[in-house]
Scaffold this motif. Sequence first.
Motif, PDB file in Angstrom:
ATOM      1  N   LEU A  92       0.853  -1.179   0.000  1.00  0.00           N
ATOM      2  CA  LEU A  92       0.000   0.000   0.000  1.00  0.00           C
ATOM      3  C   LEU A  92       0.892   1.232   0.000  1.00  0.00           C
ATOM      4  CD1 LEU A  92      -2.794   1.362   0.238  1.00  0.00           C
ATOM      5  CD2 LEU A  92      -2.578   1.163   2.726  1.00  0.00           C
ATOM      6  N   VAL A  93       0.858   1.979  -1.095  1.00  0.00           N
ATOM      7  CA  VAL A  93       1.643   3.206  -1.173  1.00  0.00           C
ATOM      8  C   VAL A  93       0.959   4.274  -0.325  1.00  0.00           C
ATOM      9  CG1 VAL A  93       2.362   5.090  -2.689  1.00  0.00           C
ATOM     10  CG2 VAL A  93       2.650   2.719  -3.424  1.00  0.00           C
ATOM     11  N   LEU A  94       1.722   4.831   0.617  1.00  0.00           N
ATOM     12  CA  LEU A  94       1.224   5.891   1.497  1.00  0.00           C
ATOM     13  C   LEU A  94       2.081   7.123   1.231  1.00  0.00           C
ATOM     14  CD1 LEU A  94      -0.586   6.806   3.858  1.00  0.00           C
ATOM     15  CD2 LEU A  94       1.139   5.902   5.415  1.00  0.00           C
ATOM     16  N   THR A  95       1.506   8.110   0.555  1.00  0.00           N
ATOM     17  CA  THR A  95       2.312   9.208   0.035  1.00  0.00           C
ATOM     18  C   THR A  95       1.585  10.545   0.121  1.00  0.00           C
ATOM     19  OG1 THR A  95       3.452  10.004  -1.972  1.00  0.00           O
ATOM     20  CG2 THR A  95       1.420   8.755  -2.288  1.00  0.00           C
ATOM     21  N   MET A  96       2.339  11.616  -0.061  1.00  0.00           N
ATOM     22  CA  MET A  96       1.747  12.952  -0.123  1.00  0.00           C
ATOM     23  C   MET A  96       1.468  13.356  -1.569  1.00  0.00           C
ATOM     24  SD  MET A  96       5.106  15.292   0.607  1.00  0.00           S
ATOM     25  CE  MET A  96       6.580  15.191  -0.435  1.00  0.00           C
ATOM     26  N   HIS A  97       1.867  12.520  -2.536  1.00  0.00           N
ATOM     27  CA  HIS A  97       1.746  12.872  -3.959  1.00  0.00           C
ATOM     28  C   HIS A  97       0.349  12.553  -4.505  1.00  0.00           C
ATOM     29  CE1 HIS A  97       5.966  13.822  -4.354  1.00  0.00           C
ATOM     30  NE2 HIS A  97       6.292  12.652  -3.842  1.00  0.00           N
ATOM     31  N   ASP A  98      -0.482  13.566  -4.637  1.00  0.00           N
ATOM     32  CA  ASP A  98      -1.799  13.417  -5.265  1.00  0.00           C
ATOM     33  C   ASP A  98      -1.626  13.710  -6.748  1.00  0.00           C
ATOM     34  OD1 ASP A  98      -4.434  13.268  -5.932  1.00  0.00           O
ATOM     35  OD2 ASP A  98      -5.078  15.034  -4.802  1.00  0.00           O
ATOM     36  N   ASP A  99      -1.022  12.773  -7.436  1.00  0.00           N
ATOM     37  CA  ASP A  99      -0.586  12.995  -8.818  1.00  0.00           C
ATOM     38  C   ASP A  99      -0.811  11.733  -9.642  1.00  0.00           C
ATOM     39  OD1 ASP A  99       1.800  12.748 -10.911  1.00  0.00           O
ATOM     40  OD2 ASP A  99       1.460  14.883 -10.548  1.00  0.00           O
ATOM     41  N   ASP A 100      -1.434  11.887 -10.806  1.00  0.00           N
ATOM     42  CA  ASP A 100      -1.750  10.730 -11.647  1.00  0.00           C
ATOM     43  C   ASP A 100      -0.505   9.965 -12.077  1.00  0.00           C
ATOM     44  OD1 ASP A 100      -4.405  11.254 -11.450  1.00  0.00           O
ATOM     45  OD2 ASP A 100      -4.639  12.102 -13.456  1.00  0.00           O
ATOM     46  N   GLU A 101       0.576  10.677 -12.377  1.00  0.00           N
ATOM     47  CA  GLU A 101       1.782  10.013 -12.850  1.00  0.00           C
ATOM     48  C   GLU A 101       2.326   9.067 -11.776  1.00  0.00           C
ATOM     49  OE1 GLU A 101       6.327  10.959 -14.425  1.00  0.00           O
ATOM     50  OE2 GLU A 101       4.904  12.598 -14.144  1.00  0.00           O
ATOM     51  N   TYR A 102       2.409   9.555 -10.546  1.00  0.00           N
ATOM     52  CA  TYR A 102       2.878   8.708  -9.451  1.00  0.00           C
ATOM     53  C   TYR A 102       1.925   7.534  -9.235  1.00  0.00           C
ATOM     54  CZ  TYR A 102       6.652  11.773  -7.835  1.00  0.00           C
ATOM     55  OH  TYR A 102       7.814  12.490  -7.749  1.00  0.00           O
ATOM     56  N   LEU A 103       0.627   7.810  -9.322  1.00  0.00           N
ATOM     57  CA  LEU A 103      -0.380   6.771  -9.133  1.00  0.00           C
ATOM     58  C   LEU A 103      -0.202   5.638 -10.154  1.00  0.00           C
ATOM     59  CD1 LEU A 103      -3.064   5.581  -8.052  1.00  0.00           C
ATOM     60  CD2 LEU A 103      -4.253   7.155  -9.593  1.00  0.00           C
ATOM     61  N   PHE A 104      -0.110   5.993 -11.434  1.00  0.00           N
ATOM     62  CA  PHE A 104       0.018   4.981 -12.480  1.00  0.00           C
ATOM     63  C   PHE A 104       1.346   4.230 -12.378  1.00  0.00           C
ATOM     64  CE2 PHE A 104      -2.929   7.930 -14.924  1.00  0.00           C
ATOM     65  CZ  PHE A 104      -4.038   7.148 -14.665  1.00  0.00           C
ATOM     66  N   GLY A 110       3.471  -2.568  -9.181  1.00  0.00           N
ATOM     67  CA  GLY A 110       2.916  -3.716  -8.473  1.00  0.00           C
ATOM     68  C   GLY A 110       2.193  -3.404  -7.180  1.00  0.00           C
ATOM     69  N   ALA A 111       2.007  -2.116  -6.880  1.00  0.00           N
ATOM     70  CA  ALA A 111       1.297  -1.750  -5.656  1.00  0.00           C
ATOM     71  C   ALA A 111      -0.162  -2.197  -5.723  1.00  0.00           C
ATOM     72  CB  ALA A 111       1.365  -0.239  -5.438  1.00  0.00           C
ATOM     73  N   SER A 112      -0.680  -2.665  -4.603  1.00  0.00           N
ATOM     74  CA  SER A 112      -2.082  -3.082  -4.523  1.00  0.00           C
ATOM     75  C   SER A 112      -2.998  -1.922  -4.142  1.00  0.00           C
ATOM     76  CB  SER A 112      -2.250  -4.198  -3.480  1.00  0.00           C
ATOM     77  OG  SER A 112      -1.503  -5.335  -3.825  1.00  0.00           O
ATOM     78  N   GLY A 113      -2.394  -0.848  -3.643  1.00  0.00           N
ATOM     79  CA  GLY A 113      -3.214   0.286  -3.230  1.00  0.00           C
ATOM     80  C   GLY A 113      -2.413   1.573  -3.184  1.00  0.00           C
ATOM     81  N   TYR A 114      -3.136   2.691  -3.147  1.00  0.00           N
ATOM     82  CA  TYR A 114      -2.515   4.014  -3.169  1.00  0.00           C
ATOM     83  C   TYR A 114      -3.381   4.927  -2.315  1.00  0.00           C
ATOM     84  CZ  TYR A 114       0.106   7.919  -5.386  1.00  0.00           C
ATOM     85  OH  TYR A 114       0.920   8.990  -5.652  1.00  0.00           O
ATOM     86  N   ILE A 115      -2.800   5.517  -1.277  1.00  0.00           N
ATOM     87  CA  ILE A 115      -3.560   6.370  -0.372  1.00  0.00           C
ATOM     88  C   ILE A 115      -2.698   7.563   0.038  1.00  0.00           C
ATOM     89  CG2 ILE A 115      -2.848   5.081   1.690  1.00  0.00           C
ATOM     90  CD1 ILE A 115      -5.653   5.589   2.826  1.00  0.00           C
ATOM     91  N   LEU A 116      -3.332   8.685   0.300  1.00  0.00           N
ATOM     92  CA  LEU A 116      -2.600   9.896   0.649  1.00  0.00           C
ATOM     93  C   LEU A 116      -2.364   9.992   2.154  1.00  0.00           C
ATOM     94  CD1 LEU A 116      -4.437  12.460  -1.672  1.00  0.00           C
ATOM     95  CD2 LEU A 116      -2.339  11.162  -2.133  1.00  0.00           C
TER      96      LEU A 116
END
Length: 217
Positions: free
Chosen positions: A80-92, A98-104
């Motif tokens: 689960l990626v836990l990041t401050m980046h609310d950005d489509d490029e980082y998300l994709f 291989g991340a199963s999830g993405y959360i700010l």
Amino acid sequence: MIKILIVDDHAIVRSGLMSLLNDHTSMEVVGEAAEGDEGIAKALSLKPDVVLMDLSMPHGKDGLSATAELKKRLPDCSILVLTMHDDDEYLFRAIHAGASGYILKNAPHEELVSAIHTIANGNAYLYPTATKRLMSEYLDKLKRGEHSDIFDTLSDREKEILGWIAKGYANKEIAEHLIISVKTVETHKSNLMEKLGLRTRPELVKFAMKKGLLTFE
């Protein structure tokens, strides 16, 4: 009990997350790391169910590289990626790694707990606004006639298990061949059947043959 490894370069963030998550009886933080290489080493040693992975870690391996390597070496570990980046490029890029999830990081703690449970159960999680953007992009592609093959939505592991199932192997036999648990096989099987909209073994066999996953010598 969901075993969790926290990988973040800020000690105060790791400490806060550890305190928060250990308050939940269904979760246990089994380790922490300050950068990607250390995170991979800890994961290989501790075998966590879920890794909380920061993206921006200036010292050592970054989160994206660590995610990609960790999925190759521990494919059954959910990240689960836990990041401050609310950005489509980082998300994709995170999903591709291989991340199963993405959360700010500014998400409510209830959302973080829910996301951990979601990916620990073999499902994917994206924060609400990201889901909305992905849906909008998908609908735009449909309007432009850019239909994608649903087979491409399967992970490499799901495709591999699909081939074994279509050849008639039972879950226990597949688990022994791939050196994973029967529960993991069942989770992958459930996920791939849901993605493909299939319900029976004959349907799986037919689909696998069309995709060249089933050959007869």
